[in-house]
Enzyme design. Structure first.
Site, mmCIF file in Angstrom:
data_model
loop_
_atom_site.group_PDB
_atom_site.id
_atom_site.type_symbol
_atom_site.label_atom_id
_atom_site.label_comp_id
_atom_site.label_asym_id
_atom_site.label_seq_id
_atom_site.Cartn_x
_atom_site.Cartn_y
_atom_site.Cartn_z
ATOM 1 C CG ASP A 1 -19.252 -4.977 -17.849
ATOM 2 O OD1 ASP A 1 -19.336 -3.986 -18.585
ATOM 3 O OD2 ASP A 1 -19.427 -6.145 -18.232
ATOM 4 C CE LYS B 1 -18.345 -4.738 -24.784
ATOM 5 N NZ LYS B 1 -19.169 -5.440 -23.799
ATOM 6 C CD GLN C 1 -20.653 -8.653 -24.489
ATOM 7 O OE1 GLN C 1 -19.685 -8.026 -24.073
ATOM 8 N NE2 GLN C 1 -21.722 -8.036 -24.971
HETATM 9 N N1 GUN Z 1 -24.048 -6.828 -23.164
HETATM 10 C C1 GUN Z 1 -24.559 -5.676 -23.679
HETATM 11 N N2 GUN Z 1 -23.918 -4.602 -23.172
HETATM 12 C C2 GUN Z 1 -22.999 -5.078 -22.307
HETATM 13 C C3 GUN Z 1 -22.019 -4.457 -21.456
HETATM 14 O O1 GUN Z 1 -21.887 -3.231 -21.380
HETATM 15 N N3 GUN Z 1 -21.268 -5.307 -20.720
HETATM 16 C C4 GUN Z 1 -21.419 -6.653 -20.766
HETATM 17 N N4 GUN Z 1 -20.633 -7.405 -19.989
HETATM 18 N N5 GUN Z 1 -22.302 -7.264 -21.528
HETATM 19 C C5 GUN Z 1 -23.094 -6.477 -22.299
#
Ligand code: GUN
Length: 301
Positions: free
Chosen positions: A127, A60, A104
């Site tokens: 998110d 990311k 995350q």
């Molecule tokens: N863990 C797996 N996919 C995601 C996501 O799209 N956002 C976040 N914050 N954690 C994740």
């Protein structure tokens, strides 16, 4: 003898589409910088030492930087606590140079996920998991669509797969994928307007639903769960699963497989996303899109 009609199966290339989207975002970021001297900034918080989460966070951050944004990651040990994470989030909430905040998931058990997510400024919640943003999406007024559902809608749209009027079955009801997918695809909008069924771990006879589905989205977290005998010929299969299974032939000792038994689907379904290279790269692209949109939104506040 009944002979199954052989369908030519199209591979939905998430890698290619996500790189198109990232290119579009890179151009938008460059314009924003040239015209307003604003560079979107994403702050990613990682708690604990889940190896897959470390990989996702690194990707990311790398992708945000390669699109011309600022991106920083902040790590907490699993022995730390909710209060300290919220303190950092409050600092980001009050920092005008920070446009997007992401924690995350999943979190180690001793952290309060809801308290942490609820402390994020909803205008920086890229998110789309804060209750304000969940509410807005369910009312048909989306501010930030969670990245995976957003990515899936782009995949379908950019492959000219008609969603309107389709029977869509979503398998899985997580707050991050299944529920926002359902909220998105039932919306009264020509890109959506699907008849959505959500199946989950307590659903009886899931095949009864999937055999009638035009589009199936598998987000259950079980390797190779969806077999070709559970789907009808000519359907479209979207695989959200990323499961690590051990493989001695790999240096890492594992390989990634989806929730769908991919091989069995070839020749039966109309289109399918591979794992890796399907939904995964789209999730990152749409996170960048949300971060860019967050910077625009905050210009007007
Ligand atoms: N863990 C797996 N996919 C995601 C996501 O799209 N956002 C976040 N914050 N954690 C994740």
């Amino acid at each position: 003898m009944y002979v199954e009609e052989c369908v030519k199966t199209k591979l939905i290339d998430g890698k290619l589409i996500s790189s198109d989207i990232r290119l579009e975002i890179t151009e938008d970021v460059s314009k924003l910088k040239n015209e307003y001297n604003i560079v979107p900034k994403l702050c990613v918080i990682l708690i604990g030492d889940d190896p897959a989460s470390h990989v996702y966070v690194r990707n990311k951050q790398k992708s945000a930087i390669s699109a011309g944004m600022y991106a920083e990651d902040y790590k907490f040990s699993e022995n730390d606590n909710t209060e300290n994470v919220i303190k950092l989030i409050n600092k980001f909430n009050n920092d005008k140079t920070v446009n997007g905040i992401l924690v995350q998931l999943p979190l180690p058990e001793n952290f309060d996920k809801d308290e942490i997510i609820n402390s994020i400024d909803p205008l920086k919640d890229v998110d789309g998991l804060h209750p304000h943003n969940v509410g807005l999406l369910s009312l048909g007024q989306p501010r930030f669509i969670p990245a995976t559902p957003f990515g899936i809608s782009e995949l379908l749209n950019r492959n000219n797969i008609k969603v309107e009027g389709s029977n869509m079955v979503i398998i899985g009801r997580s707050n991050i994928v299944g529920i926002p997918l359902a909220n998105l695809f039932v919306q009264k909008n020509k890109n959506f307007n699907a008849t959505v069924t959500v199946c989950h771990s307590r659903s009886k006879n899931i095949s009864e639903y999937t055999l009638n589905a035009d589009i199936i989205i598998a987000a259950i977290g079980q390797a190779n769960y969806l077999h070709s005998d559970m789907v009808k010929s000519g359907s479209v299969i979207i695989d959200v699963g990323i499961n690590r299974i051990s493989d001695d032939t790999k240096k890492s000792g594992f390989r990634l497989v989806g929730d769908v038994d991919f091989e069995s689907m070839i020749g039966k379904v109309d289109a399918i996303t591979p794992v890796p290279g399907g939904v995964g790269p789209m999730t990152i692209a749409m996170l960048l899109k949300n971060t860019f949109n967050a910077a625009l939104l905050q210009m007007n506040h």
